[in-house]
Design a protein around this motif. Structure first.
Motif, PDB file in Angstrom:
ATOM      1  N   GLN A  43      -7.126   9.656  -0.999  1.00  0.00           N
ATOM      2  CA  GLN A  43      -6.637   8.275  -0.915  1.00  0.00           C
ATOM      3  C   GLN A  43      -6.761   7.757   0.513  1.00  0.00           C
ATOM      4  O   GLN A  43      -7.213   6.627   0.739  1.00  0.00           O
ATOM      5  N   GLU A  60     -10.322   7.083   1.254  1.00  0.00           N
ATOM      6  CA  GLU A  60     -10.771   5.840   0.622  1.00  0.00           C
ATOM      7  C   GLU A  60     -10.306   4.637   1.435  1.00  0.00           C
ATOM      8  O   GLU A  60     -11.076   3.691   1.654  1.00  0.00           O
ATOM      9  N   ASN A  61      -9.039   4.668   1.887  1.00  0.00           N
ATOM     10  CA  ASN A  61      -8.532   3.569   2.713  1.00  0.00           C
ATOM     11  C   ASN A  61      -9.318   3.463   4.013  1.00  0.00           C
ATOM     12  O   ASN A  61      -9.691   2.362   4.440  1.00  0.00           O
ATOM     13  N   GLN A 116      -3.934  13.167  -1.686  1.00  0.00           N
ATOM     14  CA  GLN A 116      -3.512  12.262  -0.611  1.00  0.00           C
ATOM     15  C   GLN A 116      -4.643  12.050   0.385  1.00  0.00           C
ATOM     16  O   GLN A 116      -4.871  10.929   0.848  1.00  0.00           O
TER      17      GLN A 116
END
Length: 158
Positions: free
Chosen positions: A80, A83-84, A77
């Protein structure tokens, strides 16, 4: 015979001692029974303890596995989210770069406009000064001419 000299002979004492030893062992000497009870107790205790240790070890293994799963999930998580965040930061960076480029172009245009305006003001100032100096020279010439005409007319000598 003296009563002290009278001895009663019961025979050999060995069978009697053996019988007393057997009775003593049977009723009073509980070493073999106690030893077997102690061995049984120790076996049961070690078995129960081993079971508790195995149960505790299995619980700790389950907890460790759950912790590893939670850590892996959190890392996934987080990656992710990172990355966002990285994508958002890249977008913001590109927007800011574009805006900075546009601002530098506008600033350059403003600087050029200021420079042109300054040059125009200098040219205008120069023309005004030239016009002023020309007019001043003309006034001085007119003054000097009229002063000389008046001196000649009234014959004033300086």
């Amino acid at each position: 015979m003296n009563p002290k000299d009278k001895r009663v002979n019961f025979g050999s004492m060995e069978p009697l001692i053996r019988d007393i030893g057997t009775v003593y062992e049977f009723y009073f000497d509980q070493n073999t029974f106690i030893e077997s009870e102690i061995k049984t107790f120790l076996k049961e205790f070690e078995t129960k303890r081993g079971d508790r240790d195995l149960y505790s070890l299995s619980q700790q293994t389950i907890n460790a596995n759950n912790t590893i799963v939670n850590i892996n999930r959190s890392i996934h998580q987080s990656s992710q989210f990172l990355e966002n965040i990285n994508n958002n930061l890249n977008q913001i960076n590109s927007k800011l770069s574009t805006q900075v480029e546009n601002e530098s172009i506008h600033q350059e245009q403003r600087n050029n406009d200021r420079l042109n305006k300054f040059e125009l003001e200098l040219v205008e100032k120069k023309s005004i000064e030239d016009s002023f100096n020309q007019r001043k020279s003309q006034i001085e010439n007119d003054f000097n001419e009229k002063a000389s005409v008046l001196r000649d007319k009234y014959q004033i000598v300086l």
